[in-house]
Structures are given as C-alpha cells and as structure tokens.
Design a protein around this motif. Structure first.
Motif, mmCIF file in Angstrom:
data_model
loop_
_atom_site.group_PDB
_atom_site.id
_atom_site.type_symbol
_atom_site.label_atom_id
_atom_site.label_comp_id
_atom_site.label_asym_id
_atom_site.label_seq_id
_atom_site.Cartn_x
_atom_site.Cartn_y
_atom_site.Cartn_z
ATOM 1 N N PRO A 117 -13.573 6.115 1.098
ATOM 2 C CA PRO A 117 -13.200 7.506 1.385
ATOM 3 C C PRO A 117 -14.345 8.371 1.870
ATOM 4 O O PRO A 117 -14.119 9.321 2.638
ATOM 5 N N ASP A 169 -9.862 5.725 10.991
ATOM 6 C CA ASP A 169 -8.750 4.789 10.809
ATOM 7 C C ASP A 169 -8.553 4.518 9.319
ATOM 8 O O ASP A 169 -9.515 4.501 8.546
ATOM 9 N N TYR A 170 -7.322 4.294 8.915
ATOM 10 C CA TYR A 170 -7.001 4.085 7.500
ATOM 11 C C TYR A 170 -7.011 2.603 7.173
ATOM 12 O O TYR A 170 -6.334 1.796 7.813
ATOM 13 N N ARG A 171 -7.784 2.272 6.127
ATOM 14 C CA ARG A 171 -7.803 0.905 5.595
ATOM 15 C C ARG A 171 -7.652 1.022 4.086
ATOM 16 O O ARG A 171 -8.534 1.575 3.412
ATOM 17 N N PRO A 172 -6.544 0.522 3.522
ATOM 18 C CA PRO A 172 -6.308 0.717 2.086
ATOM 19 C C PRO A 172 -7.322 -0.028 1.233
ATOM 20 O O PRO A 172 -7.736 -1.153 1.554
ATOM 21 N N HIS A 183 -8.160 5.135 0.556
ATOM 22 C CA HIS A 183 -8.951 4.451 1.593
ATOM 23 C C HIS A 183 -10.012 3.574 0.926
ATOM 24 O O HIS A 183 -10.517 3.900 -0.142
ATOM 25 N N CYS A 230 -5.004 1.691 -4.327
ATOM 26 C CA CYS A 230 -4.382 1.873 -3.011
ATOM 27 C C CYS A 230 -3.169 2.802 -3.090
ATOM 28 O O CYS A 230 -2.721 3.326 -2.066
ATOM 29 N N THR A 267 -0.741 7.781 3.134
ATOM 30 C CA THR A 267 -2.072 7.212 3.327
ATOM 31 C C THR A 267 -3.141 8.296 3.284
ATOM 32 O O THR A 267 -3.734 8.665 4.296
ATOM 33 N N SER A 305 0.866 -1.182 0.000
ATOM 34 C CA SER A 305 0.000 0.000 0.000
ATOM 35 C C SER A 305 0.892 1.218 0.000
ATOM 36 O O SER A 305 2.106 1.126 0.183
ATOM 37 N N TRP A 322 -6.787 10.044 1.672
ATOM 38 C CA TRP A 322 -8.158 9.538 1.682
ATOM 39 C C TRP A 322 -8.564 8.851 0.387
ATOM 40 O O TRP A 322 -9.436 7.977 0.395
ATOM 41 N N ASP A 378 -14.099 7.519 7.921
ATOM 42 C CA ASP A 378 -13.639 6.854 9.144
ATOM 43 C C ASP A 378 -12.319 7.470 9.604
ATOM 44 O O ASP A 378 -11.549 8.023 8.804
#
Length: 406
Positions: A254, A260-263, A251, A269, A246, A242, A248, A258
């Motif tokens: 997006p 917290d970051y989740r790719p 994400h 990504c 990081t 990723s 948005w 949120d």
C-alpha cells in the motif's frame, strides 16, 4: 429483589458480571442487539486517544501496531468461532462484508446463477445480495425460501447458500454442519452470518468446512455501537479470492502507491480502506473478557438462562405465545414471545428497568448474555413483566408511540 437463585451458586461465570458496567436497577436482556460496556474499555480507548494518538501521532501506526489491528482483532474473534489464525479480519460493517464475501463466492462458481437464502435471514443480507446481482448483471437470481426448505432447494444451479445461523427474530438455529455439507454435495459455496452467534454459542467454522462467514462486533462481543464487523475466509479459498472493493489496504504494497492493484496474500486481501482505529481498539479491548472463558461454558449457561425464562414466562404470563423453538438445541441465545401489543409492553418493561427489544409485527425479543446475567435476573425480570401484563400498565399512549429504533 436481592435473593439469589439456586442456580447462581454453582455458576462458574458469575464473577464475570463484575467486569461490566451495568446501570443500577437495570436488567439487560438486549445483548443480542447491543452488548454491555466492559469496565476496562473506556480506559483503554482513552489511552489510544490521549497517549497513542495524542502523543505518538502518525508514528502510532508503527509504534502501537495500528496497521495490524484488524488482523490481531480478527484472530481474537477467530478463537471464538472455530477459525484458525490468519483467516478472520475485523473491518468495515457486516453489510459491506456480505458484499465482499458473496462476490468472492460467486466468482468461485461463475457458471451458476442462483443465490439461495431464506426468509429468516437478516434483511440487510438480502438487500446486499439483491443489489450485487443487479450490479453484476450476469443473470443471477436471489431465491428466498422458508428456512425449512433450504435443504431441498440445494441443486446444481445454486452458486452460493447464504444464511444467518441464528434467526434474528425467533432465535431458531440452522444446523451449520449439516447444511454446509449438503451445500457442498450440491457443489455450492456456504456463507454464514454469525451476527447472533459469535460470542453466544459454540461455532466451529473450520470443522463445519464453512467457506465464508461474516458477523458484527457490537452484539455479544460487546465492542460498542457500530463496532467493526468481521469476515472469515476458509483456508481453502484464501489464495483464490480477493475483495471486489479494491482499496489500498488490500494492496500487497500500500505504501508503494503503485497505480495498478495487486492484492496482498492472505486474509488482509479482504480489507479495503483505512481501519477505524478508535472503534477497533474498543472491540479489541472488549475481547479481553473472553480470554479465560470456554464457549462451552457460555453455551451451557445460555441454555440454563433461556430455559428458566421460558418456564417463568409460561407460568406467569399466559398472555404471551412462545415464538422461539422450544428445544434449546434449536435456539441461539435469545427467546422471543409474541403479543399483539408487544411494542407497548416492551416500552413499559424498559420504563421499569428491564431492557429487551421489539421486532415487527409482534415479537418481543429477549437476549441472554451469560457473562453479565444471572438466573436471579431472569426471575426478577419475569416478575416485572407479569405485573405489567396483569395490571395492564402497558396500555398507555406514551408506550404505544413508536420510536425510530425499536
């Protein structure tokens, strides 16, 4: 200078020249630095500005698919560099993308500490690598060797081999297939900068098993000054890496906002912030030019143009010394000659309507974009160059004053 060179009569790309806006009286040999404006691009960008942005406003992100433009543009570039759909994204600058892919590469080889590159690499790549190693502070070393020494330096300490395929000064070409294979044999990751390759020579990233690649959109792809760059991630790594930036847009959701970051999965990504829609629209439109073109035809004409240029220069301009490899198989789509007063000669050339550029200390660069250059252009350009050298008309103060951009 209205005659036609015999080679132009059988040129199956000659009709493409009419698709570009070329100023009257100009022979443009600098497509390796900034491509020529395709005629249809201003209208396309104007539509994005006045109709899409002007009328649709924020709705255009959905109604005109702005949100997916980096991916759609990436797929169009992918066709030119041997990359399957879903592995290329157009975003950010080349320098930012070098940071992202090198960081990703190092994360795949955490036990190794050497970043291997060569002295022919474009300096920004080296600057970014040096900055990243210092930022990580994990004991990484940037090892810079001569281009011909890269293979011998591939060992079990190298985490990533990072090379520019076509040398920006001389046009010398690295053998991507061979060096990628040898990097993998040594357990290293292979990263390729295609800034002087994409749209100019045949590239097969998937076939070469390259791990990552980056490149810019404003040279042979004709996307316009400062056009977005692109990056490639091999299908083998898409689910393992990723972006270290990081933002948005990378994400998975997006607009859930949120904390917290989740790719997101896939090549998206590697995106970061809001895409530059006007610049991306220009690049996306410019790529229309390539839709009915085979890269093998572009490469064949590129070789023909550059071989003619070298023959003409060496016959008529003995003052210059060839700085590029003589074999066309070892050159990209540019030819460089050395001359002690190369800067002044280039300025005199530009004043006469032949546009190339200069790289310190003494390199005169000439780029060959087959879509808008003819063989007659080459003959005419060298005739002007020869006249400038023979008459010494370059030896004037105004031609020796260095501008900010050379």
């Amino acid at each position: 200078m209205t005659s036609q060179h015999p080679s132009d009569q059988n040129d199956n790309l000659r009709h493409k020249k009419d698709a570009f806006h070329l100023p009257e009286g100009v022979i443009y040999l600098d497509g390796n630095s900034l491509g020529v404006l395709p005629k249809h691009v201003p209208g396309r960008v104007a539509d994005v500005v006045t109709e899409q942005w002007g009328t649709s406003l924020i709705r255009a992100w959905n109604s005109h698919s702005w949100f997916d433009l980096p991916l759609r543009t990436g797929d169009r570039i992918g066709r030119l560099i041997g990359a399957p759909n879903g592995t290329v994204v157009a975003c950010d600058s080349t320098s930012v993308n070098v940071f992202k892919v090198l960081s990703a590469a190092l994360s795949l080889r955490p036990e190794r500490k050497v970043i291997l590159s060569d002295s022919g690499n474009f300096p920004t790549d080296l600057y970014v690598a040096a900055g990243l190693k210092d930022l990580l502070a994990k004991g990484h070393e940037l090892k810079i060797v001569a281009p011909e020494e890269v293979e011998a330096m591939l060992d079990d300490q190298v985490a990533a081999m990072m090379l520019t395929q076509v040398d920006y000064r001389t046009g010398r070409v690295h053998d991507m297939n061979d060096l990628t294979r040898k990097a993998h044999d040594a357990g290293a990751i292979a990263i390729w900068d295609l800034a002087h390759s994409a749209g100019a020579i045949e590239v097969d990233l998937l076939g070469a098993k390259a791990d990552f690649a980056i490149g810019c959109g404003y040279k042979y792809l004709n996307g316009g000054p400062g056009a977005p760059a692109f990056l490639y991630v091999s299908p083998d790594h898409l689910d393992k890496v990723s972006s270290p930036l990081t933002g948005w847009m990378g994400h998975e959701a997006p607009f859930a906002f949120d904390l917290d970051y989740r790719p997101v999965s896939g090549i998206a990504c590697m995106t970061v912030g809001t895409p530059a829609i006007l610049a991306l629209s220009s690049l996306h439109a410019a790529l229309d030019i390539f839709e009915d073109v085979d890269m093998a035809d572009i490469r064949a004409k590129s070789i023909s143009l550059s071989e003619l240029f070298i023959a003409e220069v060496e016959a008529r301009c003995p003052q210059l010394t060839l700085a590029s490899p003589r074999s066309p198989s070892e050159r990209g789509s540019q030819v460089s000659f050395r001359f002690g007063e190369g800067y002044a000669v280039m300025q005199a050339l530009i004043a006469r309507g032949v546009i190339g550029d200069f790289r310190a200390p003494d390199v005169m660069r000439f780029g060959f974009a087959p879509l808008y250059l003819s063989h007659q252009d080459i003959v005419d350009a060298v005739a002007i160059l020869a006249d400038i050298l023979d008459t010494g008309s370059w030896d004037r103060p105004e031609f020796k004053t260095r501008a900010k951009v050379t």
